[in-house]
Write a protein that holds these residues in place. Structure first.
Motif, PDB file in Angstrom:
ATOM      1  N   PRO A 227      -2.215  45.003   2.297  1.00 36.45           N
ATOM      2  CA  PRO A 227      -2.470  46.448   2.215  1.00 36.45           C
ATOM      3  C   PRO A 227      -2.434  46.967   0.780  1.00 36.45           C
ATOM      4  O   PRO A 227      -1.489  46.708   0.040  1.00 36.45           O
ATOM      5  N   GLY A 228      -3.481  47.659   0.391  1.00 33.85           N
ATOM      6  CA  GLY A 228      -3.550  48.249  -0.942  1.00 33.85           C
ATOM      7  C   GLY A 228      -3.827  47.277  -2.064  1.00 33.85           C
ATOM      8  O   GLY A 228      -3.762  47.659  -3.239  1.00 33.85           O
TER       9      GLY A 228
ATOM     10  N   ARG B  62      -6.800  53.339  -9.517  1.00 32.68           N
ATOM     11  CA  ARG B  62      -6.527  52.923  -8.145  1.00 32.68           C
ATOM     12  C   ARG B  62      -7.078  53.943  -7.147  1.00 32.68           C
ATOM     13  O   ARG B  62      -7.525  53.569  -6.066  1.00 32.68           O
ATOM     14  N   TYR B  63      -7.017  55.215  -7.517  1.00 33.44           N
ATOM     15  CA  TYR B  63      -7.500  56.278  -6.640  1.00 33.44           C
ATOM     16  C   TYR B  63      -8.280  57.295  -7.472  1.00 33.44           C
ATOM     17  O   TYR B  63      -7.877  57.634  -8.582  1.00 33.44           O
ATOM     18  N   LEU B  64      -9.385  57.757  -6.897  1.00 29.84           N
ATOM     19  CA  LEU B  64     -10.193  58.788  -7.540  1.00 29.84           C
ATOM     20  C   LEU B  64     -10.661  59.772  -6.481  1.00 29.84           C
ATOM     21  O   LEU B  64     -11.049  59.356  -5.385  1.00 29.84           O
ATOM     22  N   VAL B  65     -10.646  61.052  -6.846  1.00 28.29           N
ATOM     23  CA  VAL B  65     -11.227  62.075  -5.983  1.00 28.29           C
ATOM     24  C   VAL B  65     -12.275  62.820  -6.799  1.00 28.29           C
ATOM     25  O   VAL B  65     -11.972  63.320  -7.889  1.00 28.29           O
TER      26      VAL B  65
ATOM     27  N   GLN C 262     -20.598  57.639  -0.432  1.00 33.23           N
ATOM     28  CA  GLN C 262     -20.072  56.672  -1.388  1.00 33.23           C
ATOM     29  C   GLN C 262     -18.543  56.652  -1.400  1.00 33.23           C
ATOM     30  O   GLN C 262     -17.939  55.932  -2.193  1.00 33.23           O
ATOM     31  N   THR C 263     -17.957  57.415  -0.513  1.00 39.33           N
ATOM     32  CA  THR C 263     -16.516  57.307  -0.304  1.00 39.33           C
ATOM     33  C   THR C 263     -16.222  55.908   0.225  1.00 39.33           C
ATOM     34  O   THR C 263     -16.757  55.503   1.261  1.00 39.33           O
ATOM     35  N   SER C 264     -15.392  55.168  -0.492  1.00 36.01           N
ATOM     36  CA  SER C 264     -15.183  53.776  -0.133  1.00 36.01           C
ATOM     37  C   SER C 264     -14.108  53.172  -1.026  1.00 36.01           C
ATOM     38  O   SER C 264     -13.607  53.807  -1.949  1.00 36.01           O
ATOM     39  N   MET C 265     -13.777  51.914  -0.727  1.00 35.92           N
ATOM     40  CA  MET C 265     -12.947  51.103  -1.622  1.00 35.92           C
ATOM     41  C   MET C 265     -13.895  50.223  -2.426  1.00 35.92           C
ATOM     42  O   MET C 265     -14.762  49.552  -1.864  1.00 35.92           O
TER      43      MET C 265
ATOM     44  N   LEU D  29     -12.757  58.813  -3.159  1.00 39.05           N
ATOM     45  CA  LEU D  29     -13.027  59.841  -2.152  1.00 39.05           C
ATOM     46  C   LEU D  29     -13.970  60.861  -2.769  1.00 39.05           C
ATOM     47  O   LEU D  29     -13.662  61.439  -3.823  1.00 39.05           O
ATOM     48  N   VAL D  30     -15.107  61.077  -2.129  1.00 37.94           N
ATOM     49  CA  VAL D  30     -16.071  62.067  -2.599  1.00 37.94           C
ATOM     50  C   VAL D  30     -16.084  63.239  -1.621  1.00 37.94           C
ATOM     51  O   VAL D  30     -16.366  63.062  -0.428  1.00 37.94           O
ATOM     52  N   LEU D  31     -15.775  64.414  -2.156  1.00 35.68           N
ATOM     53  CA  LEU D  31     -15.667  65.602  -1.295  1.00 35.68           C
ATOM     54  C   LEU D  31     -16.945  66.439  -1.333  1.00 35.68           C
ATOM     55  O   LEU D  31     -17.657  66.440  -2.329  1.00 35.68           O
TER      56      LEU D  31
END
Lengths: 110, 114
Positions: A40-41, B9-12, B85-88, B112-114
């Motif tokens: 996970p992750g 690691r994370y993008l919005v 295109q919201t995805s890993m 994450l694309v809003l």
């Protein structure tokens, strides 16, 4: 083109039980086969790979896989599952570059 | 140990924004790859590169471009993001052109694309 099928989307096993994850491939010649694990992750980590020779391949973390040409299969096994094995598992075949199956999610219960 | 790092690691992001995802490997590998991972679809190859300034389309290149100006760095560019295109996004690197070489993966960027 080569393809990989992982028939099981999600498997749940009890801790200490044995595990077998299925993988079937389609390819005309001798395939080069891989199993990856994704915790996970995390990114993917190679568990084992098969190119030629002995059809039973040993990998890391106590996993093994057996190549069966007659069944076009490369199933992953572990004799006793630990809770830390809960992850997603991907089978892949080399088609320059890799072609991945859709993955099997493993849950481990106490 | 091979190390593959990804810039975030994370993008919005909002629809229409431009996004750069960077991947760096420290083992002088020739080959680098960008995948996206979606539930039920597994990993799908977007682009790959066998050398500096060289790129090849994978299975789903539409809406993406890449850049490889230096051997250790492979960037994925989303010119105008859309919600689909919201995805890993996973980057990988591989030594040489030998078919027996292992691909090493970065930890992934969840977009994450809003």
């Amino acid at each position: 083109a080569q393809s990989v099928t992982q028939p099981d989307i999600h498997i749940t096993v009890s801790e200490g039980a044995s595990l077998e994850l299925r993988c079937n491939y389609s390819y005309g010649a001798t395939p080069y086969l891989f199993w990856y694990v994704q915790s996970p992750g995390q990114g993917l980590q190679l568990l084992l790979k098969y190119f030629s020779g002995d059809t039973l391949v040993q990998g890391i973390k106590g996993f093994e896989a057996e190549f069966k040409r007659s069944q076009s299969s490369f199933n992953l096994r572990k004799p006793s599952v630990h809770w830390s094995d809960a992850a997603e598992y991907f089978c892949a075949v080399l088609d320059t570059p890799l072609v991945f199956g859709k993955g099997t999610r493993l849950s481990v219960i106490a | 140990d091979v190390k593959v790092t990804q810039s975030s690691r994370y993008l919005v992001k909002r629809t229409g924004e431009k996004v750069f995802l960077e991947c760096v490997q420290d083992m002088d590998h020739e080959n680098m790859f960008w995948y996206r991972q979606d539930p039920g679809l597994g990993l799908r190859l977007i682009y790959f590169s066998y050398d500096v300034k060289m790129k090849e389309k994978g299975d789903i290149p539409e809406g993406y471009s890449v850049s490889r100006e230096k051997k250790e760095r492979f960037s994925l560019i989303l010119e105008s993001t859309s919600t689909n295109q919201t995805s890993m996004y996973l980057c990988a690197s591989q030594a040489g052109t030998g078919i027996r070489e292992t691909q090493y993966f970065g930890p992934g960027t969840r977009l994450l694309v809003l």
